[in-house]
Design a protein around this motif. Structure first.
Motif, PDB file in Angstrom:
ATOM      1  N   THR A   1      46.283  47.934  44.550  1.00 22.47           N
ATOM      2  CA  THR A   1      46.144  47.600  45.967  1.00 22.47           C
ATOM      3  C   THR A   1      47.335  48.091  46.800  1.00 22.47           C
ATOM      4  OG1 THR A   1      47.093  45.468  45.403  1.00 22.47           O
ATOM      5  CG2 THR A   1      44.714  45.545  45.660  1.00 22.47           C
ATOM      6  N   THR A   2      48.407  48.541  46.137  1.00 27.61           N
ATOM      7  CA  THR A   2      49.570  49.042  46.880  1.00 27.61           C
ATOM      8  C   THR A   2      49.216  50.406  47.466  1.00 27.61           C
ATOM      9  OG1 THR A   2      50.867  48.052  45.088  1.00 27.61           O
ATOM     10  CG2 THR A   2      52.073  49.353  46.704  1.00 27.61           C
ATOM     11  N   PRO A   3      49.458  50.627  48.762  1.00 27.43           N
ATOM     12  CA  PRO A   3      49.091  51.926  49.346  1.00 27.43           C
ATOM     13  C   PRO A   3      49.847  53.091  48.700  1.00 27.43           C
ATOM     14  CG  PRO A   3      49.614  50.324  51.064  1.00 27.43           C
ATOM     15  CD  PRO A   3      49.996  49.700  49.761  1.00 27.43           C
TER      16      PRO A   3
ATOM     17  N   GLN B   1      44.710  53.726  47.968  1.00 29.01           N
ATOM     18  CA  GLN B   1      44.396  53.806  49.396  1.00 29.01           C
ATOM     19  C   GLN B   1      45.609  54.358  50.148  1.00 29.01           C
ATOM     20  OE1 GLN B   1      41.427  53.235  50.355  1.00 29.01           O
ATOM     21  NE2 GLN B   1      40.521  51.842  48.868  1.00 29.01           N
TER      22      GLN B   1
ATOM     23  N   ILE C   1      46.495  53.395  53.059  1.00 29.24           N
ATOM     24  CA  ILE C   1      47.154  52.303  53.797  1.00 29.24           C
ATOM     25  C   ILE C   1      47.153  51.038  52.961  1.00 29.24           C
ATOM     26  CG2 ILE C   1      46.707  53.157  56.111  1.00 29.24           C
ATOM     27  CD1 ILE C   1      44.273  51.237  56.155  1.00 29.24           C
TER      28      ILE C   1
END
Lengths: 523, 239
Positions: free
Chosen positions: A150-152, A521, A523
């Motif tokens: 989940t870390t961009p 992702q 962002i």
């Protein structure tokens, strides 16, 4: 002399060449889609010369370098067989009987306002210095990743650079430079370097693309140093009296199984006359023995490497590996920018890959050229003067820091390690620093320069990892008690932080597998 | 734990499902996943945000119901105090499963309706029956099937929706700092929302694309839903 610089020519298409072209293009917003070209940026690459393809470790700085170039981190990871590097783990460097220490990329906890080193020393029972002040060594021991799915892209839970396949990186950067940034690509071999009346390089003749004129030439021709070294005769300053290593045997080692863990650090294991690097990529390991030919034979070096390879993979797989030999003269050019020619990468200099300084020097050199790019020939000499001063300083500091890894060893029975202790092999400024650090630990006063390559935190990690003693002064300081209380709290907080990260972070293997399927992702 | 079974008259002839809303039925949710196909209804009651799914890092939309895990400010004595109930709440305890057409090969599958027998809503004494005495599917079950079909479509639509939002840089991260009347403060991180600046910079072709795919309406619904945040804070302030 007042000609505007409207054409920049990069000569050489390895990692250094494409990284340089990409950094300059990004800084000047050169783009294929918008067709914005304030000057022409050309790269000449010889289809007949293969690149050297080593240099598989980067610094954290590579993240922002690639991000600025508009590269997706997911693409980088999947195209370059890349994984995450959180620092270096040293084995057998101090005594050779299994001693270890870590040099993580994250500075000690609250380093900006608190120097924990003297407080660590004062503790009766203590884990290693790096573990006491940084969560990263523990994460690395479990082969955990520095971030979550989940870390961009390019963001992190703990700081990281990359381990990657250098050949793939050059090819990947090349595609991005040509397809996205619109760098003009000429495939030809340089045959002649043509001088202008004033002594500058006027143009370069090639075997199949005619003559290419330019205002600034960037020499990325590797150790041949065709422009700066061969054409201009700028000599190499030999540094083998400080850093003895001048040879390497490199190989690629398959994992015992496809799901074998991927290391979070470069592993560096000291040998009798050098050391072995071990870099974990998702599909294989890159392993090599870098050594001093004055202290051991190729045969002995090869035996030591094979023995190491056998210790990390299955017997049948270790038999498949083939070794590749590289030799180099440790040192750098007397200057890097001469007239209208500047060298980047191995054409500027090369020393052993301890602490992976090769690619970061390319990044820093290209950034300075990109930012300071002289608009006209008349101001170029001023920029060149500043560039030379800065990079001579940087090389000096790198060499000093690498030497620091050797000067605290206790292996006097081995000639290579004993010779490394000889005062004549130690730069004076390092000798001075070491005398000082016997009484006070390195901290902010030891960083000479804003863009010092290695911060004082790095000196701390190596010094205390190697068992160096700083005997603190006994005069009572005004702030002593408060500082001790704060330090006790910070040590506890570091333990809590490490525990929290340990439970939250996936392994490198798990994260790489997820990224291959879902991507990170932006962002 | 879940215990999913494929729904059949023979197995579930006596099974009933409770339709009341209460924390004892697992409704104490800080947020509920939602889909652009229901944004118009959702925005009339709930603020819509985007979050990243923890395991895979993919974006999904959610209707916010509270400010901390386990807090659902819409729950009130067995009632869900809102004029619209999110599809993902109404579907409980059912789920679409895939069943192999040929038991020997997993290549070809058909969607079938399954029920979580361990779900607290499942009962044999109270609630709506799944089948009549004659073994015919009840109206309740028929509606559940229609709803699951709708969710299935909404799910597919949603995947491309978030992909398209990212393609046009229309998502931005957001930290919500809220101070409640009692002085307590809450900072919600890891939330994403529509980047209005980027949205208003879009030109003809991009807007036409969003409109054609049916994404333009939910984008504006998500923006409109922001004003429901005030109402949610008020619910927290007046217990």
């Amino acid at each position: 002399m007042n000609d505007p610089i409207n054409r920049v020519v990069v000569v050489g298409g390895g990692t250094a060449g494409w990284l340089t072209a990409g950094i300059i293009a990004a800084e000047h917003c050169i783009s294929k889609s918008t067709n914005h070209r304030p000057f022409e940026l050309t790269l000449i690459e010889s289809p007949d010369i293969s690149t050297i393809g080593v240099g598989e470790g980067t610094w954290p700085s590579m993240r922002s370098t690639l991000q600025k170039m508009g590269i997706s981190e997911t693409d980088l990871l999947t195209n370059c067989d890349a994984s995450f590097k959180q620092g270096t783990f040293f084995k057998d460097w101090a005594t050779g009987d299994g001693d270890t220490y870590a040099h993580p990329f994250t500075a000690p906890y609250r380093y900006a306002d608190t120097n924990l080193a003297p407080h660590w020393r004062a503790r009766a029972e203590r884990p290693s210095y790096s573990e006491s002040v940084c969560p990263q060594p523990q994460l690395c021991s479990k082969r955990l990743a520095p971030k979550q799915i989940t870390t961009p892209e390019y963001a992190f839970n703990v700081n990281y650079g990359y381990h990657l396949d250098a050949t793939n990186l050059a090819a990947f950067l090349k595609r991005h430079c040509i397809d996205v940034l619109g760098v003009k690509h000429i495939q030809a071999t340089v045959t002649e370097i043509n001088s202008a009346d004033n002594g500058d390089i006027e143009s370069i003749s090639t075997d199949r693309a005619g003559t290419i004129a330019g205002g600034l030439f960037i020499d990325c021709t590797g150790s041949k140093s065709l422009l700066l070294g061969k054409h201009f005769g700028i000599a190499l300053q030999d540094k083998s009296q400080i850093l003895f290593n001048n040879s390497a045997l490199a190989t690629q080692v398959p994992y015992p199984t496809d799901d074998a863990p991927i290391e979070s650090c470069t592993l560096s294991t000291a040998q009798d006359a050098g050391w072995i690097w071990d870099i974990g990529l998702p599909s294989r390991r890159g392993v090599g023995h870098v050594y001093s030919s004055g202290h051991t034979s190729e045969e002995q070096a090869s035996d030591a490497l094979i023995k190491y390879v056998e210790s990390i993979t299955t017997a049948s797989k270790s038999k498949q590996v083939s070794l590749r030999k590289l030799t180099f003269e440790p040192g750098h050019r007397e200057k890097f920018w001469h007239r209208n020619c500047v060298a980047i990468g191995m054409s500027a200099g090369f020393i052993e890959p301890l602490e992976a300084s090769a690619l970061v020097l390319v990044e820093l050199s290209a950034s300075m050229i990109a930012e300071q790019l002289p608009a006209t020939r008349s101001v170029m000499d001023l920029v060149a003067g500043r560039f030379n001063k800065r990079f001579l300083f940087r090389w000096e500091r790198i060499i000093e820091f690498l030497k620091l890894h050797y000067v605290l060893n206790k292996k006097t029975a081995l000639p290579y390690w004993a010779d490394n202790l000889a005062p004549s092999s130690v730069p004076d400024s390092l000798k001075e620093s070491l005398s000082l650090w016997r009484h006070i630990s390195p901290w902010h006063y030891d960083s000479h320069h804003v863009d010092d390559l290695f911060p004082s935190a790095s000196f701390q990690y190596v010094l205390y990892g190697m068992g160096f003693e700083t005997t603190s002064s006994h005069t009572k300081r005004k702030t002593e008690e408060d500082a001790a209380n704060l330090a006790a709290t910070l040590f506890k907080e570091n333990i809590a932080k490490a525990a929290q990260l340990m439970s939250a972070l996936p392994t490198n293997r798990e994260l790489i597998n997820k990224i291959n399927t879902f991507g990170l992702q932006k962002i | 734990m879940s215990n999913f079974q494929i729904v059949s008259a023979s197995k579930h002839g006596q099974t009933r499902v409770v339709t009341a809303q209460d924390s004892s039925y697992g409704d104490s949710l800080m947020y509920v996943p939602t889909f652009p196909l229901e944004f118009r209804d959702i925005q009339s009651c709930y603020p819509i945000f985007f979050l990243k799914e923890v395991e895979l890092g993919q974006f999904f939309a959610a209707a916010l119901c509270g400010f901390e895990p386990g807090e659902n400010l819409f729950l009130n004595n067995g009632n869900w105090d809102a004029s619209y109930l999110p599809m993902m709440i109404r579907r409980q305890p059912f789920l679409i499963a895939r069943q192999a057409v040929d038991p020997k090969s997993a290549d070809e599958t058909l969607p079938v309706i399954s029920i979580d027998m361990d779900h607290p809503r499942v009962s044999d004494k109270e609630g709506e029956r799944l089948f009549s005495e004659e073994g015919k599917p009840s109206d309740f079950l028929q509606e559940a099937i229609q709803l699951l079909k709708k969710i299935h479509r909404a799910h597919q639509h949603n995947e491309n929706f978030t992909k398209t939002l990212l393609q046009y840089d229309l998502l931005e991260s957001l930290t919500l700092d809220i101070t409640f009347n009692n002085g307590s403060k809450k900072s919600l991180t890891d939330f994403y929302t529509i980047n209005e600046t980027k949205l208003y910079e879009l030109e003809g072709q991009a807007l036409a694309h969003l409109n054609k795919e049916g994404y333009l309406q939910p984008i504006f619904m998500a923006i409109a839903s922001f004003s429901r945040l005030r109402a949610l804070i008020d619910r927290k302030n007046t217990p």
